[in-house]
Design an enzyme around this catalytic site. Structure first.
Site, mmCIF file in Angstrom:
data_model
loop_
_atom_site.group_PDB
_atom_site.id
_atom_site.type_symbol
_atom_site.label_atom_id
_atom_site.label_comp_id
_atom_site.label_asym_id
_atom_site.label_seq_id
_atom_site.Cartn_x
_atom_site.Cartn_y
_atom_site.Cartn_z
ATOM 1 N N LYS A 123 67.155 75.233 134.127
ATOM 2 C CA LYS A 123 67.930 75.221 133.030
ATOM 3 C C LYS A 123 69.112 75.799 133.406
ATOM 4 O O LYS A 123 69.334 77.090 133.440
ATOM 5 C CB LYS A 123 67.301 75.802 131.933
ATOM 6 C CG LYS A 123 68.279 75.475 130.602
ATOM 7 C CD LYS A 123 67.440 75.801 129.254
ATOM 8 C CE LYS A 123 68.287 75.448 127.918
ATOM 9 N NZ LYS A 123 67.819 75.489 126.719
ATOM 10 N N GLU A 176 66.345 80.015 134.063
ATOM 11 C CA GLU A 176 67.728 79.648 133.225
ATOM 12 C C GLU A 176 68.619 80.712 133.783
ATOM 13 O O GLU A 176 68.673 81.788 132.691
ATOM 14 C CB GLU A 176 67.460 79.672 131.744
ATOM 15 C CG GLU A 176 68.589 79.373 131.074
ATOM 16 C CD GLU A 176 68.385 79.069 129.335
ATOM 17 O OE1 GLU A 176 69.573 78.853 128.824
ATOM 18 O OE2 GLU A 176 67.726 79.890 129.113
#
Length: 296
Positions: free
Chosen positions: A212, A175
């Site tokens: 993400k 992420e």
């Protein structure tokens, strides 16, 4: 690795619930839920209250495996129980794939980015995650400015740690968040995409990851990444947008699904009746599912 869970994460219709606020963000999450700081006197009580909130979410009939593919947990939640089972087992039995947040927070800003702080206990944490039947992990870095060196550093660090996680049989969610208010957001995302592609191309065929990402300014910018053979799924964060705005932007991006935290829980309150709570959660789940599955 659980092949059935892998198949669900790769091809299932739905989204991932992010239930992983950790120590730093917990008081804020509790406050939004309607629990003020005078209602607990130490960290243990605070974490118990947040576990009660998460238990209420995951045991609700609105938290349905038909809409919710996975859930990201905080370490404390992994070690606690829901209805007599460890949280990950409770989720897996319900048909929801469990993930664990493994990062220790962000370092100071340097080169326009915040790298992850060192994860000193990563090895033992991953062993515990395996014991607790966790499928994958999540770790976050933060990109604030257009700085090619900084963005490169973020991606290199993420892939370096991801390879250690893969070696333990887990699927890492990488992420590298881009701040939604960054001045050159669209440009940052182009650089980030190129760096992520390099990282993905460096993996062996059996090294699988998830990404993400912040919802890109240019719709479908990340479609190519979603189709990369080493990528199980690309999910997006709500990143400070309201649920309505995040859903609207997500609908313009094919193949991307939500992994929302605040945008999922924003209408939930401690003093709601079971009916009110289930309805508020159900409405949120329905709208986020719709944005993840039904594209413009």
């Amino acid at each position: 690795m659980n092949k059935e869970q892998l198949e669900k994460m790769k091809n299932g219709k739905g989204f991932i619930a992010a239930l992983d606020q950790s120590g730093g963000s917990t008081p804020k999450a509790l406050k939004e839920y309607g629990v003020n700081e005078d209602q607990y006197s130490n960290e243990d009580e605070m974490f118990q209250l947040v576990h009660d909130m998460r238990t209420r979410v995951v045991t609700s009939p609105s938290f349905s495996p038909d809409k919710i593919l996975g859930a990201i947990l905080f370490e404390q939640t992994m070690d606690r129980e829901v209805e007599g089972k460890y949280t990950a087992d409770y989720l897996a039995d319900k048909g929801v794939v469990p993930f664990l947040k493994v990062d220790k927070g962000l370092a100071e800003e340097q080169n326009g980015v915040q790298l992850m702080k060192p994860i000193d206990n990563l090895d033992s944490l991953l062993d515990r995650a395996n014991e607790r039947h966790i499928f994958g992990t999540k770790m976050r870095s933060n990109i604030l400015e257009l700085n090619e060196q900084g963005i490169k550093d973020v991606v290199e660090q993420q892939f370096e740690v991801a390879k250690q996680i893969i070696a333990k049989g887990l699927v890492p969610i990488i992420e590298p968040e881009v701040n939604i208010n960054a001045k050159d957001k669209a440009e940052i995302e182009k650089v980030l995409k190129a760096e992520l592609k390099k990282g993905l191309d460096s993996l062996n065929a059996d090294q699988l990851v998830m990404l993400k990402l912040t919802i890109p300014t240019e719709p479908n910018l990340y479609k190519e990444l979603a189709e990369h053979p080493n990528v199980v799924r690309v999910v997006v964060l709500s990143g400070g947008y309201s649920r309505e705005k995040a859903n609207e932007l997500l609908k313009d991006n094919d193949e991307l699904i939500a992994s929302f935290s605040r945008a999922l829980a924003s209408d939930l309150r401690a003093d709601q009746s079971k009916e009110e709570f289930d309805k508020a959660l159900g409405d949120a789940v329905e709208s986020i599912y719709d944005a993840s599955v039904n594209k413009n």
